[in-house]
Design a protein around this motif. Structure first.
Motif, PDB file in Angstrom:
ATOM      1  N   ILE A   2      47.823  41.630  46.261  1.00 41.23           N
ATOM      2  CA  ILE A   2      47.396  40.290  46.691  1.00 41.23           C
ATOM      3  C   ILE A   2      47.970  39.240  45.750  1.00 41.23           C
ATOM      4  CG2 ILE A   2      45.398  38.740  46.792  1.00 41.23           C
ATOM      5  CD1 ILE A   2      43.811  41.049  48.007  1.00 41.23           C
ATOM      6  N   TYR A   3      47.889  39.503  44.451  1.00 38.72           N
ATOM      7  CA  TYR A   3      48.424  38.551  43.475  1.00 38.72           C
ATOM      8  C   TYR A   3      49.900  38.266  43.740  1.00 38.72           C
ATOM      9  CZ  TYR A   3      50.077  36.640  39.067  1.00 38.72           C
ATOM     10  OH  TYR A   3      50.669  35.838  38.120  1.00 38.72           O
ATOM     11  N   LEU A   4      50.690  39.325  43.914  1.00 42.26           N
ATOM     12  CA  LEU A   4      52.126  39.149  44.137  1.00 42.26           C
ATOM     13  C   LEU A   4      52.400  38.435  45.456  1.00 42.26           C
ATOM     14  CD1 LEU A   4      53.395  42.635  42.916  1.00 42.26           C
ATOM     15  CD2 LEU A   4      53.633  40.439  41.744  1.00 42.26           C
ATOM     16  N   ALA A   5      51.641  38.786  46.493  1.00 39.06           N
ATOM     17  CA  ALA A   5      51.855  38.158  47.797  1.00 39.06           C
ATOM     18  C   ALA A   5      51.521  36.669  47.769  1.00 39.06           C
ATOM     19  CB  ALA A   5      51.016  38.872  48.857  1.00 39.06           C
ATOM     20  N   LEU A   6      50.493  36.286  47.011  1.00 35.80           N
ATOM     21  CA  LEU A   6      50.134  34.873  46.931  1.00 35.80           C
ATOM     22  C   LEU A   6      51.233  34.047  46.256  1.00 35.80           C
ATOM     23  CD1 LEU A   6      46.330  35.033  46.008  1.00 35.80           C
ATOM     24  CD2 LEU A   6      47.347  34.484  48.214  1.00 35.80           C
ATOM     25  N   GLN A   7      51.941  34.649  45.291  1.00 33.31           N
ATOM     26  CA  GLN A   7      53.032  33.912  44.643  1.00 33.31           C
ATOM     27  C   GLN A   7      54.155  33.595  45.628  1.00 33.31           C
ATOM     28  OE1 GLN A   7      52.074  33.002  41.505  1.00 33.31           O
ATOM     29  NE2 GLN A   7      50.333  34.223  42.198  1.00 33.31           N
ATOM     30  N   GLU A   8      54.329  34.473  46.621  1.00 28.45           N
ATOM     31  CA  GLU A   8      55.382  34.240  47.608  1.00 28.45           C
ATOM     32  C   GLU A   8      55.080  33.043  48.510  1.00 28.45           C
ATOM     33  OE1 GLU A   8      58.235  35.929  47.452  1.00 28.45           O
ATOM     34  OE2 GLU A   8      57.270  36.782  45.674  1.00 28.45           O
ATOM     35  N   LEU A   9      53.811  32.674  48.625  1.00 28.88           N
ATOM     36  CA  LEU A   9      53.472  31.516  49.450  1.00 28.88           C
ATOM     37  C   LEU A   9      54.148  30.256  48.915  1.00 28.88           C
ATOM     38  CD1 LEU A   9      49.658  32.005  50.147  1.00 28.88           C
ATOM     39  CD2 LEU A   9      51.597  32.621  51.600  1.00 28.88           C
ATOM     40  N   ILE A  10      54.121  30.086  47.608  1.00 31.73           N
ATOM     41  CA  ILE A  10      54.746  28.914  47.003  1.00 31.73           C
ATOM     42  C   ILE A  10      56.269  29.068  46.975  1.00 31.73           C
ATOM     43  CG2 ILE A  10      54.879  27.471  44.935  1.00 31.73           C
ATOM     44  CD1 ILE A  10      52.187  27.354  46.381  1.00 31.73           C
ATOM     45  N   ALA A  11      56.728  30.282  46.646  1.00 31.78           N
ATOM     46  CA  ALA A  11      58.162  30.507  46.475  1.00 31.78           C
ATOM     47  C   ALA A  11      58.934  30.502  47.789  1.00 31.78           C
ATOM     48  CB  ALA A  11      58.395  31.838  45.750  1.00 31.78           C
TER      49      ALA A  11
END
Length: 389
Positions: free
Chosen positions: A211-220
């Motif tokens: 979940i942590y890694l996937a949330l970073q992709e939202l911004i990137a």
């Protein structure tokens, strides 16, 4: 009346007010000492203050007509002070490291000067002494209890001290001024098992990492960098022993944006990513909202008026401020009435020591900023009423 000249005359009293609040710092919405002191001083000045919600004080002055709201927040931070000041707070759980003690002292000074110059007011000035800004509770609670009504508020104004500019300077910007704040908690449920047999369990830690890694992709990958958004996970808690897969995990984070459409999109996507990622790894997860503060918006016309009032009173131009990714619950007011919230420099021009930001345990604000704030509050209210009567 020249409000800045008068503010300098009463500067010793402004300092006394401020040091009382500083030494007796209180946190959140339970501010009995600050509330009692504010009510007492307002009565001394000839007001009839009301406590409209827990620690929320309102008073007004003037005559029927348009109404200006002036606001000061009164709460401190839950931290230990390391300023070394002789009037530092001795409570280990409270410290005025954000400058709200200066705000409250300044609004008391404004109240005193407006009373002395009441005949010049061509409308009503409403004074809002607010608790719990740091936890985004106070403004919304005071709105719910009628601070914008009886009489109806036409414009609202506030100032916030900052170490980013020297004393005597203000900074403001029209339009979006401070970011929205969406604070959230993610609760993940898996299945406990012995660490030697991970196939018997469902690891909430593994789910949390994905979940942590996937949330970073939202911004990137999903947000244009020009739209200005940040998403931070600041806490990840799970388990307490080395050889056991725990039952649950918890993440906490904050989303900041300057665009309401982007904000709505990301909030929807956070929920989707959290639920679907947990499902992918055979667990479950839900998002709990901890705070939900809108973008603070400065009305362009009022911003231009305030800049003009500042120049007329102090003889210099205001600075155009940068976008601030911090958040402020005065944004709830800015959703309902034309509002300006600006920054007041609070570092002596002669200071050459280390820079400490707001909320730092060692920060020391220049008390001369109190008079600047008090005078500007009074000038904005008096001039705006005069021009819009």
């Amino acid at each position: 009346m020249n409000y800045y000249e008068r503010a300098r005359q009463i500067q010793p009293d402004l300092v006394t007010y401020r040091r009382y609040f500083h030494k007796n710092a209180e946190v959140g919405y339970d501010l009995p000492k600050a509330t009692e002191y504010v009510v007492q001083k307002l009565k001394e000045f000839g007001y009839s203050p009301e406590v409209i919600c827990q620690s929320g004080v309102v008073a007004q002055i003037g005559k029927p007509g348009k109404t200006v709201l002036l606001r000061a927040d009164m709460d401190a931070m839950p931290m230990v002070e390391e300023s070394g000041l002789p009037f530092a707070c001795t409570d280990a759980l409270a410290a005025h490291t954000c400058g709200h003690d200066l705000h409250t002292a300044a609004l008391l000074g404004t109240a005193r000067m407006l009373r002395e110059n009441e005949e010049a007011l061509r409308g009503t000035v409403k004074l809002m002494f607010q608790p719990a800004e740091e936890i985004f509770w106070g403004a919304k609670e005071m709105i719910k209890n009628g601070v914008l009504k009886n009489p109806t508020v036409d414009i609202a104004f506030a100032g916030h001290v900052t170490p980013r500019y020297p004393t005597g300077m203000i900074a403001l910007r029209a339009g979006a001024a401070m970011a929205s704040c969406y604070g959230f908690r993610i609760k993940i449920r898996g299945k406990a098992a012995h660490g030697a047999n991970p196939y018997d369990g469902i690891s909430p830690i593994n789910i949390g990492v994905h979940i942590y890694l996937a949330l970073q992709e939202l911004i990137a990958r999903e947000i244009n960098f020009q739209d200005g958004a940040t998403l931070t996970i600041g806490s990840f808690q799970s388990g307490n022993v080395q050889n056991t897969i725990p039952e649950e995990a918890e993440l906490m984070g904050t989303l900041r944006t300057f665009n309401q459409e982007v904000r709505a999109y990301l909030i929807q996507r956070i929920t989707c990513v959290v639920e679907k990622t947990a499902e992918l790894f055979r667990g479950s997860a839900e998002v709990e909202v901890l705070s939900d503060v809108p973008v603070e918006y400065n009305d362009p016309k009022l911003t231009a008026d305030v800049s003009r009032y500042f120049k007329d009173l102090f003889g210099r131009e205001a600075v155009e401020d940068v976008l601030i990714t911090g958040s402020e619950d005065f944004a709830f007011v800015s959703e309902l009435v034309p509002t300006v919230d600006l920054y007041v420099g609070a570092v002596s021009p002669d200071y050459d020591g280390p820079f400490y930001s707001s909320h730092h345990a060692k920060i020391v604000f220049d008390e001369d900023a109190i008079g600047v704030s008090a005078a500007l509050n009074a000038e904005v209210a008096t001039r705006w009423l005069e021009e819009n009567a």
